[in-house]
Design a protein around this motif. Structure first.
Motif, PDB file in Angstrom:
ATOM      1  N   PRO A   1       0.573  -1.413  -0.383  1.00 51.95           N
ATOM      2  CA  PRO A   1      -0.011   0.102   0.038  1.00 51.95           C
ATOM      3  C   PRO A   1       1.031   1.173   0.137  1.00 51.95           C
ATOM      4  CG  PRO A   1      -0.151  -1.268   2.035  1.00 51.95           C
ATOM      5  CD  PRO A   1      -0.015  -2.258   1.012  1.00 51.95           C
ATOM      6  N   GLU A   2       2.318   1.468   0.694  1.00 52.98           N
ATOM      7  CA  GLU A   2       2.851   2.283   0.557  1.00 52.98           C
ATOM      8  C   GLU A   2       4.337   1.857   0.133  1.00 52.98           C
ATOM      9  OE1 GLU A   2       2.636   4.974   4.132  1.00 52.98           O
ATOM     10  OE2 GLU A   2       2.013   3.323   4.919  1.00 52.98           O
ATOM     11  N   LEU A   3       5.035   2.979  -0.320  1.00 52.33           N
ATOM     12  CA  LEU A   3       6.223   2.805  -0.858  1.00 52.33           C
ATOM     13  C   LEU A   3       7.368   2.411   0.688  1.00 52.33           C
ATOM     14  CD1 LEU A   3       8.454   3.406  -3.080  1.00 52.33           C
ATOM     15  CD2 LEU A   3       9.072   5.614  -1.902  1.00 52.33           C
ATOM     16  N   GLU A   4       8.586   1.284   0.551  1.00 48.98           N
ATOM     17  CA  GLU A   4       8.823   0.954   1.193  1.00 48.98           C
ATOM     18  C   GLU A   4      10.091   1.404   1.537  1.00 48.98           C
ATOM     19  OE1 GLU A   4       9.984  -3.695   3.569  1.00 48.98           O
ATOM     20  OE2 GLU A   4       9.972  -3.402   1.377  1.00 48.98           O
ATOM     21  N   LEU A   5      11.003   1.184   2.313  1.00 51.34           N
ATOM     22  CA  LEU A   5      12.790   1.575   2.936  1.00 51.34           C
ATOM     23  C   LEU A   5      13.155   0.256   2.806  1.00 51.34           C
ATOM     24  CD1 LEU A   5      15.244   2.355   2.935  1.00 51.34           C
ATOM     25  CD2 LEU A   5      14.395   3.130   5.103  1.00 51.34           C
ATOM     26  N   GLY A   6      13.561  -1.222   2.681  1.00 47.41           N
ATOM     27  CA  GLY A   6      14.038  -2.285   2.734  1.00 47.41           C
ATOM     28  C   GLY A   6      15.882  -2.214   2.389  1.00 47.41           C
ATOM     29  N   TRP A   7      16.046  -3.530   2.994  1.00 47.10           N
ATOM     30  CA  TRP A   7      17.652  -3.542   3.447  1.00 47.10           C
ATOM     31  C   TRP A   7      17.473  -5.292   3.757  1.00 47.10           C
ATOM     32  CZ3 TRP A   7      14.926  -0.701   6.736  1.00 47.10           C
ATOM     33  CH2 TRP A   7      14.804  -1.095   8.035  1.00 47.10           C
ATOM     34  N   MET A   8      18.467  -5.284   2.956  1.00 47.50           N
ATOM     35  CA  MET A   8      19.155  -7.033   3.461  1.00 47.50           C
ATOM     36  C   MET A   8      20.863  -6.833   3.039  1.00 47.50           C
ATOM     37  SD  MET A   8      17.683  -9.263   0.236  1.00 47.50           S
ATOM     38  CE  MET A   8      18.518  -9.333  -1.121  1.00 47.50           C
ATOM     39  N   MET A   9      21.568  -7.675   3.698  1.00 50.18           N
ATOM     40  CA  MET A   9      23.040  -8.007   3.783  1.00 50.18           C
ATOM     41  C   MET A   9      23.987  -8.954   4.043  1.00 50.18           C
ATOM     42  SD  MET A   9      23.072  -4.275   3.596  1.00 50.18           S
ATOM     43  CE  MET A   9      25.055  -3.916   3.656  1.00 50.18           C
TER      44      MET A   9
END
Length: 182
Positions: free
Chosen positions: A87-95
Protein backbone atom coordinates in the motif's frame (compact mmCIF):
# COMPACT_ATOMS: atom_id res chain seq x y z
CA UNK A 1 15.07 4.83 -18.99
CA UNK A 2 16.01 5.85 -15.47
CA UNK A 3 18.39 3.85 -13.34
CA UNK A 4 19.43 4.17 -9.73
CA UNK A 5 21.54 7.24 -9.01
CA UNK A 6 24.84 6.71 -7.25
CA UNK A 7 24.95 7.88 -3.64
CA UNK A 8 28.15 7.97 -1.63
CA UNK A 9 28.18 7.91 2.17
CA UNK A 10 31.13 7.94 4.57
CA UNK A 11 31.97 4.27 3.87
CA UNK A 12 29.58 3.08 1.19
CA UNK A 13 28.55 3.50 -2.41
CA UNK A 14 24.89 2.90 -3.25
CA UNK A 15 24.89 2.24 -6.98
CA UNK A 16 22.79 0.67 -9.71
CA UNK A 17 22.79 -3.10 -9.46
CA UNK A 18 25.02 -4.94 -11.92
CA UNK A 19 24.65 -8.53 -13.11
CA UNK A 20 27.49 -9.76 -10.89
CA UNK A 21 25.42 -8.77 -7.80
CA UNK A 22 22.91 -11.50 -8.54
CA UNK A 23 24.84 -14.46 -7.13
CA UNK A 24 25.12 -12.81 -3.69
CA UNK A 25 21.49 -11.65 -3.92
CA UNK A 26 20.32 -15.20 -4.68
CA UNK A 27 22.52 -16.57 -1.87
CA UNK A 28 20.88 -14.19 0.62
CA UNK A 29 17.40 -15.29 -0.44
CA UNK A 30 18.35 -18.98 -0.34
CA UNK A 31 19.75 -18.73 3.19
CA UNK A 32 18.00 -19.13 6.52
CA UNK A 33 18.62 -15.42 7.04
CA UNK A 34 15.90 -14.74 4.44
CA UNK A 35 13.29 -16.55 6.51
CA UNK A 36 11.61 -13.27 7.46
CA UNK A 37 11.40 -12.12 3.84
CA UNK A 38 10.50 -15.48 2.38
CA UNK A 39 13.22 -17.76 1.13
CA UNK A 40 13.44 -17.97 -2.64
CA UNK A 41 14.91 -20.52 -4.98
CA UNK A 42 17.41 -19.13 -7.46
CA UNK A 43 14.86 -18.83 -10.27
CA UNK A 44 12.43 -16.90 -8.03
CA UNK A 45 15.31 -14.74 -6.79
CA UNK A 46 16.08 -13.82 -10.41
CA UNK A 47 12.56 -12.49 -10.91
CA UNK A 48 12.77 -10.57 -7.64
CA UNK A 49 16.17 -9.10 -8.56
CA UNK A 50 14.89 -7.98 -11.97
CA UNK A 51 11.80 -6.45 -10.36
CA UNK A 52 13.90 -4.53 -7.85
CA UNK A 53 16.06 -3.12 -10.67
CA UNK A 54 13.15 -2.44 -13.05
CA UNK A 55 11.24 -0.30 -10.56
CA UNK A 56 13.72 2.52 -11.31
CA UNK A 57 12.67 2.59 -14.94
CA UNK A 58 8.98 2.11 -14.20
CA UNK A 59 8.49 4.35 -11.16
CA UNK A 60 11.64 6.37 -10.47
CA UNK A 61 12.67 4.39 -7.38
CA UNK A 62 13.99 0.90 -6.77
CA UNK A 63 16.98 -0.95 -5.37
CA UNK A 64 20.64 -0.06 -5.01
CA UNK A 65 23.56 -2.43 -4.74
CA UNK A 66 25.58 -1.49 -1.67
CA UNK A 67 29.34 -1.77 -1.74
CA UNK A 68 32.19 -0.70 0.49
CA UNK A 69 33.78 2.35 -1.08
CA UNK A 70 37.37 1.52 -0.19
CA UNK A 71 37.50 -1.95 -1.78
CA UNK A 72 34.30 -2.34 -3.85
CA UNK A 73 33.09 -5.41 -1.93
CA UNK A 74 29.36 -6.01 -2.52
CA UNK A 75 27.58 -5.93 0.85
CA UNK A 76 23.88 -6.20 -0.01
CA UNK A 77 20.94 -4.12 -1.07
CA UNK A 78 18.94 -1.18 0.15
CA UNK A 79 15.75 -0.32 -1.67
CA UNK A 80 12.73 1.90 -2.04
CA UNK A 81 10.10 -0.46 -3.43
CA UNK A 82 6.37 -0.53 -3.98
CA UNK A 83 5.33 -3.74 -5.67
CA UNK A 84 1.68 -3.97 -6.60
CA UNK A 85 0.63 -5.57 -3.29
CA UNK A 86 2.26 -2.87 -1.07
CA UNK A 87 0.00 0.00 0.00
CA UNK A 88 2.95 2.39 0.51
CA UNK A 89 6.53 2.89 -0.58
CA UNK A 90 8.81 0.70 1.52
CA UNK A 91 12.37 1.19 2.67
CA UNK A 92 13.99 -2.24 2.83
CA UNK A 93 17.46 -3.67 3.33
CA UNK A 94 19.31 -6.95 3.25
CA UNK A 95 22.99 -7.59 3.77
CA UNK A 96 25.43 -10.35 2.97
CA UNK A 97 27.15 -12.03 5.94
CA UNK A 98 30.18 -9.74 5.33
CA UNK A 99 27.88 -6.72 5.45
CA UNK A 100 26.35 -7.46 8.83
CA UNK A 101 27.51 -6.14 12.17
CA UNK A 102 29.36 -3.06 10.94
CA UNK A 103 26.57 -0.46 10.74
CA UNK A 104 26.45 -0.68 6.94
CA UNK A 105 22.71 -1.40 6.82
CA UNK A 106 22.03 1.68 8.96
CA UNK A 107 24.28 3.87 6.83
CA UNK A 108 22.76 2.65 3.55
CA UNK A 109 19.16 2.77 4.80
CA UNK A 110 19.66 6.29 6.17
CA UNK A 111 20.93 7.44 2.74
CA UNK A 112 17.98 5.77 0.97
CA UNK A 113 15.48 7.25 3.45
CA UNK A 114 16.94 10.72 2.96
CA UNK A 115 16.82 10.27 -0.83
CA UNK A 116 13.14 9.30 -0.64
CA UNK A 117 12.19 12.42 1.27
CA UNK A 118 14.59 14.98 -0.18
CA UNK A 119 15.01 13.89 -3.81
CA UNK A 120 11.71 12.10 -4.46
CA UNK A 121 9.59 14.42 -2.30
CA UNK A 122 7.94 11.51 -0.47
CA UNK A 123 5.54 12.48 2.27
CA UNK A 124 5.68 9.08 3.95
CA UNK A 125 7.86 5.97 3.98
CA UNK A 126 7.44 2.65 5.78
CA UNK A 127 9.22 -0.62 6.40
CA UNK A 128 7.20 -3.85 6.45
CA UNK A 129 8.85 -6.17 8.98
CA UNK A 130 8.10 -9.58 10.44
CA UNK A 131 7.31 -9.18 14.17
CA UNK A 132 9.96 -11.85 14.88
CA UNK A 133 12.69 -9.98 13.00
CA UNK A 134 14.11 -8.17 16.01
CA UNK A 135 17.25 -7.04 14.17
CA UNK A 136 15.27 -5.23 11.46
CA UNK A 137 12.95 -3.74 14.06
CA UNK A 138 15.99 -2.44 15.97
CA UNK A 139 17.41 -0.94 12.78
CA UNK A 140 14.10 0.73 11.90
CA UNK A 141 13.95 2.22 15.38
CA UNK A 142 17.58 3.37 15.16
CA UNK A 143 16.58 5.15 11.94
CA UNK A 144 13.88 6.96 13.95
CA UNK A 145 10.93 4.90 12.71
CA UNK A 146 7.98 4.17 14.96
CA UNK A 147 5.57 1.24 14.94
CA UNK A 148 2.37 2.34 13.18
CA UNK A 149 -0.38 -0.05 14.24
CA UNK A 150 -2.97 1.74 12.08
CA UNK A 151 -1.03 1.46 8.81
CA UNK A 152 -2.36 -0.73 6.02
CA UNK A 153 -0.55 -4.02 5.51
CA UNK A 154 0.51 -5.55 2.20
CA UNK A 155 -2.31 -7.46 0.53
CA UNK A 156 -2.89 -10.86 2.10
CA UNK A 157 -0.70 -10.25 5.16
CA UNK A 158 -1.82 -10.17 8.79
CA UNK A 159 -0.37 -8.42 11.88
CA UNK A 160 0.98 -11.81 12.96
CA UNK A 161 3.12 -11.82 9.78
CA UNK A 162 3.90 -8.14 9.23
CA UNK A 163 4.12 -4.96 11.24
CA UNK A 164 4.70 -1.47 9.88
CA UNK A 165 7.37 0.97 10.97
CA UNK A 166 6.90 4.53 9.71
CA UNK A 167 10.04 6.53 8.98
CA UNK A 168 10.15 10.23 9.77
CA UNK A 169 11.19 12.87 7.28
CA UNK A 170 14.91 13.54 7.96
CA UNK A 171 14.07 17.23 8.44
CA UNK A 172 12.12 16.18 11.56
CA UNK A 173 15.29 14.56 12.92
CA UNK A 174 17.24 17.82 12.91
CA UNK A 175 17.23 20.47 15.60
CA UNK A 176 16.52 18.13 18.50
CA UNK A 177 14.14 15.87 16.59
CA UNK A 178 13.55 12.17 17.23
CA UNK A 179 17.24 11.14 17.25
CA UNK A 180 17.86 13.51 20.15
CA UNK A 181 15.79 11.11 22.25
CA UNK A 182 17.49 7.90 21.03
Amino acid sequence: MRQAPTITTARLTLRPHVARDFDAYADIFASDRAGYMGQLKRRQAWFSFCSDVAQWSLFGYGAWGVERTDDGVFLGQVALLKPDHFPELELGWMMTPDGEGHGYAFEAAQAARDFAYVELGQETLVSYISPANTRSIALAMRLGAAHDESAALPDGESPAETIVYRHPDPAALQDGGMEAYA
